[in-house]
Write an enzyme that holds these catalytic residues in place. Sequence first.
Site, PDB file in Angstrom:
ATOM      1  CG  HIS A   1     -59.962  34.581 -22.978  1.00 49.68           C
ATOM      2  ND1 HIS A   1     -60.247  35.917 -23.134  1.00 49.68           N
ATOM      3  CD2 HIS A   1     -60.089  34.032 -24.206  1.00 49.68           C
ATOM      4  CE1 HIS A   1     -60.529  36.166 -24.395  1.00 49.68           C
ATOM      5  NE2 HIS A   1     -60.448  35.052 -25.070  1.00 49.68           N
TER       6      HIS A   1
ATOM      7  CG  HIS B   1     -58.941  38.678 -31.154  1.00 48.44           C
ATOM      8  ND1 HIS B   1     -58.044  38.310 -30.172  1.00 48.44           N
ATOM      9  CD2 HIS B   1     -59.944  37.770 -31.093  1.00 48.44           C
ATOM     10  CE1 HIS B   1     -58.481  37.227 -29.558  1.00 48.44           C
ATOM     11  NE2 HIS B   1     -59.629  36.884 -30.092  1.00 48.44           N
TER      12      HIS B   1
END
Length: 616
Positions: A275, A502
């Site tokens: 990630h 985000h």
Amino acid sequence: MSQESQHGKWSISSSEDEDERLPPSGTTTKSDKTTILQSPSPPKTDSVSIKVDIKPEQCDTSTSSLFIGSEARKSAASNQVNPVKFETSPSLAGKRKKAVPEGSGWALSDSDDDDDADVKKKTINNNIPKKEPSSPQAKKQKVANERPPSPHGRVYYVDEPEDFFESTFPSLNDTYGFYLNKVTGLDQKYNSGALHIKDILSPLFGTLKESVQFNYCFDVAWMVKQYPEEFRDRPVLIVHGDKREAKARLVRDAQPYPHVKLCQAKLDIAFGTHHTKMMLLWYEEGFRVIILTSNMIRADWYQKTQGMWMSPLFPRLPKGSSNTGESPTFFKRDLLEYLATYRAPELEEWMQRIKEHDLSETRVYLIGSTPGRYVGADMDQWGHLRLRKLLYDHTIPIPDEEQWPVVGQFSSIGSMGIDKTKWLAAEFQRTLTTLGKSSLRSDPPLYLLYPSVEDVRTSLEGYPAGGSLPYSIQTAQKQLWLHSFFHRWKADTTGRTHAMPHIKTFMRVSPDFSELAWYCITSANLSKAAWGALEKNNTQIMVRSYELGVLFLPSAYNMKTFPIQRNPFPVSSPSTGFPVPFDLPPISYTSKDQPWIWNIAYTQAPDTHGNVWVPS
């Protein structure tokens, strides 16, 4: 038990938390289910989906290749391709809810979702209602019932204005190197001082020779087009965590670009994800590091609030120099240690390049997560214990610190357990409240910022923004206690209210919200997979995923605290104020507010494009 609001009703079970037995963050369950934007159809007609000529991405890749990544992102892409206008008739909503039992959800996790893919692929596929063959009459209705043009026109993505990608050095934040991304659809002044990926890769910042892109989700064709033409054939290394079918698609998409090479991150613990989002840029003039929150896809750079830290341009060390090029924050050492955890031959040359450059101007601390189980001194190297160690060593106690709130902001939430003592308070909150070597264990207010349904509905993207906020009903129904900490995503004074977040940030703020004790921007969401969880009576920490962020501490800037810049736009000159990307003080949820749950239906009110949201 059920909860009901103006946006509908969702069922809550009383099941016990089964965190250790559930597939955690990054489990991508493949199924044929999609989420579509739709609404009740007019009376006396069959229920149909409406397909509009909308481009999910402005690139040359096929539709299937654009869906590389999590099911949540596939859902959002499907939403953009197959929206349906809002109608007042309840007929379709009722039929859809019968086809997909209320609260059943999909149990599909995003890269950011944690510990909750508790329904296996076979179960999901068995629950998919069989589709009837489409009739010619239905096809005609698709045209007849086509929705009115959206505020962005007939294509989802609109071209940015000519001056959108212009960057000038006077508007850059030289104090902290912290930037927000540019957002299409906002007034130009609210993009002042913000950066787009084309700005970052422009010749303005250096003559690029090679680069590395670390990320979770890639659209290779789109990524290549973000490089200026003069750099477009320069070598690029993609570091990813894809496996099996996803890896095969990524390999296929990279084939047309011989200068693009791939490096697969090793994920040794089940259900972990890669990630981390970072760029390494090697120029003729030096070297630069950028740590960010955006995936390498256009949707993440279009109408979402993202953040990044951009390093100074690091010069090359003179040959034979005794200067190590290390910074007071030991950023060089920590970056090399992080890269070494990949055990990847493709990164060895880059590690050597870093050693040859002077990183002494760096003032931030690196906070990384890498998959593994760590004991002894290694426990302080990764995850939230790394953050705790830095706060212990490099901050000092503050008078009345129990009144200084902790604010966390994120785009996805993992399983926290049946109550706050299981992980949130026992581990993570203790880390966030650490200030110096004081033995005082204060219990300040904890504000968790996460978009409500209304925040998503009224955003620039509308309901498709929720495809990047993958908080599932399966997780939410097991931790209703967590929702009492929730506050709205609100950014009116920055002028960026309607760009859904985000970005992921954590900070300690003064009671009057004018000062920061510290600030962190990271790829890590609110999950154990990202930050790590203690095991074996707190003698071991287990981390599942790769994550990366930077920590800003006032001591590294010769300050006692960071002043908060209240109105950061437009940016005209460097400021000592820190540009927090949301309004303070946070606004708590009211009794009518619900956190965005991405796999249940919202049919009571249309979004900014006139559509509703129905998982099917």
